[in-house]
Design a protein around this motif. Sequence first.
Motif, mmCIF file in Angstrom:
data_model
loop_
_atom_site.group_PDB
_atom_site.id
_atom_site.type_symbol
_atom_site.label_atom_id
_atom_site.label_comp_id
_atom_site.label_asym_id
_atom_site.label_seq_id
_atom_site.Cartn_x
_atom_site.Cartn_y
_atom_site.Cartn_z
ATOM 1 N N GLY A 218 12.981 57.246 -31.829
ATOM 2 C CA GLY A 218 13.873 56.086 -31.901
ATOM 3 C C GLY A 218 13.129 54.828 -32.278
ATOM 4 N N ASN A 219 11.946 54.652 -31.715
ATOM 5 C CA ASN A 219 11.129 53.486 -32.080
ATOM 6 C C ASN A 219 10.704 53.552 -33.542
ATOM 7 O OD1 ASN A 219 11.296 52.561 -29.444
ATOM 8 N ND2 ASN A 219 9.396 53.553 -28.822
ATOM 9 N N GLU A 220 10.363 54.759 -34.013
ATOM 10 C CA GLU A 220 9.980 54.904 -35.412
ATOM 11 C C GLU A 220 11.146 54.586 -36.351
ATOM 12 O OE1 GLU A 220 7.031 55.885 -37.127
ATOM 13 O OE2 GLU A 220 6.182 55.247 -35.224
ATOM 14 N N THR A 221 12.358 54.943 -35.934
ATOM 15 C CA THR A 221 13.531 54.657 -36.770
ATOM 16 C C THR A 221 13.746 53.160 -36.903
ATOM 17 O OG1 THR A 221 14.546 56.721 -35.998
ATOM 18 C CG2 THR A 221 15.987 55.115 -37.067
ATOM 19 N N ILE A 222 13.613 52.439 -35.786
ATOM 20 C CA ILE A 222 13.768 50.984 -35.838
ATOM 21 C C ILE A 222 12.655 50.368 -36.681
ATOM 22 C CG2 ILE A 222 13.767 48.889 -34.436
ATOM 23 C CD1 ILE A 222 15.017 50.559 -32.184
ATOM 24 N N SER A 223 11.445 50.882 -36.537
ATOM 25 C CA SER A 223 10.341 50.379 -37.356
ATOM 26 C C SER A 223 10.575 50.681 -38.832
ATOM 27 C CB SER A 223 9.017 51.006 -36.905
ATOM 28 O OG SER A 223 8.689 50.620 -35.587
ATOM 29 N N MET A 224 11.130 51.856 -39.118
ATOM 30 C CA MET A 224 11.401 52.210 -40.511
ATOM 31 C C MET A 224 12.439 51.284 -41.123
ATOM 32 S SD MET A 224 10.819 53.905 -43.166
ATOM 33 C CE MET A 224 9.607 55.026 -42.461
ATOM 34 N N LEU A 225 13.450 50.899 -40.336
ATOM 35 C CA LEU A 225 14.438 49.947 -40.840
ATOM 36 C C LEU A 225 13.763 48.690 -41.348
ATOM 37 C CD1 LEU A 225 17.409 48.915 -41.088
ATOM 38 C CD2 LEU A 225 17.134 48.042 -38.752
ATOM 39 N N LYS A 226 12.765 48.210 -40.606
ATOM 40 C CA LYS A 226 12.056 46.988 -41.020
ATOM 41 C C LYS A 226 11.044 47.272 -42.125
ATOM 42 C CE LYS A 226 11.100 46.558 -36.704
ATOM 43 N NZ LYS A 226 10.517 46.125 -35.413
ATOM 44 N N ASN A 227 10.468 48.472 -42.121
ATOM 45 C CA ASN A 227 9.491 48.811 -43.158
ATOM 46 C C ASN A 227 10.114 48.965 -44.537
ATOM 47 O OD1 ASN A 227 7.308 48.749 -41.445
ATOM 48 N ND2 ASN A 227 7.346 50.947 -41.020
ATOM 49 N N THR A 228 11.435 49.151 -44.590
ATOM 50 C CA THR A 228 12.081 49.240 -45.899
ATOM 51 C C THR A 228 11.920 47.954 -46.691
ATOM 52 O OG1 THR A 228 14.196 48.564 -44.906
ATOM 53 C CG2 THR A 228 13.793 50.936 -45.149
ATOM 54 N N SER A 229 11.636 46.854 -45.999
ATOM 55 C CA SER A 229 11.420 45.589 -46.718
ATOM 56 C C SER A 229 10.182 45.647 -47.608
ATOM 57 C CB SER A 229 11.279 44.432 -45.724
ATOM 58 O OG SER A 229 10.162 44.623 -44.883
ATOM 59 N N LEU A 230 9.290 46.625 -47.341
ATOM 60 C CA LEU A 230 8.069 46.744 -48.140
ATOM 61 C C LEU A 230 8.305 47.395 -49.493
ATOM 62 C CD1 LEU A 230 5.565 47.877 -45.351
ATOM 63 C CD2 LEU A 230 5.918 45.573 -46.248
ATOM 64 N N VAL A 231 9.478 48.010 -49.696
ATOM 65 C CA VAL A 231 9.709 48.685 -50.973
ATOM 66 C C VAL A 231 9.916 47.684 -52.105
ATOM 67 C CG1 VAL A 231 10.678 50.719 -49.854
ATOM 68 C CG2 VAL A 231 12.202 48.913 -50.647
#
Length: 308
Positions: A218-231
């Motif tokens: 669950g923590n990784e999913t929330i982090s991934m939501l924010k990491n999409t800004s790096l694309v």
Amino acid sequence: MTVSVSKDDGGGRPETIRAVPVRHPGRWAGALVVLVLAAMFVHFLLTNKALNWPEQGKFLFSSAVLHGLWNTIWLTLAAMVGGVTLGVILALMRMSPNPLMSGASWVYLWFFRGTPLYTQLLIWGAIGALLPTISIGIPFGPEFHTWQTQKLINAALAAALGLILNEAAYMAEIVRAGILSVDEGQQEAASALGMSRMQTMRRIVLPQAMRVIVPPTGNETISMLKNTSLVAAVPYAELTWTSQTIYAETYQVIPMLVMACLWYLFLSSLMMIGQFYLERYFGRGTSRSRAGRSRLRTLGMLRLGGGG
């Protein structure tokens, strides 16, 4: 709480006990500081003209922002589904007794955890320069068909692949930790019943390992939501990139970035709610077992205190 006891008056009556609450001035002072800071923050939000709330409201539900929001959502889902699937495979490879399988998994984790995600996405954005063509054929032999890499892997696919391959390295360690948390005796019992290694993993180990796997996932999913800004390194038009393109035309930098933060906070809040219910679902057995052990200990102490 302090307790004061009055003296016996000599009449054989029991002494009177007066309970006086303990004063906690530090707590009240801390609460006052928090309230003052909260009031200052609200005042800042309402009076700071740089936030320009009307400008944010004008673009909050615009077609460009909603399109970027949708790209952020599907990238998050694709990255987590692909990352979890590949992560499970890598975790099983890492735990394999075959040294080639475990070694290959270790090298994968070493590379993708040891290099920045942003750098990996930059490479995916320029994948055509690294691999001009992609071919299908016999290794070191004839090629049956060849594609131009830049035409085959567009920006959306490059962004998704970059996120999936990076996330898989972290999910592999999370899954491996969950598998190791299950008692080895259960695997031995399943083996004694004639179950294969894959059957044991699928039916015995992984269902129990979910109690350990779900919270960090669950923590990784929330982090991934924010990491999409790096694309934006690819580049691909997700929420942050869309906000940047808008303020490049309107010069309203802060309002557009705050608007993006509001969308991220909204989506993160929804994910936190889902994570809470998932953790409660997979932790039901653990909660009951803890409550049961607590009741047994209480009964045991009562029996010991009662002489049997």
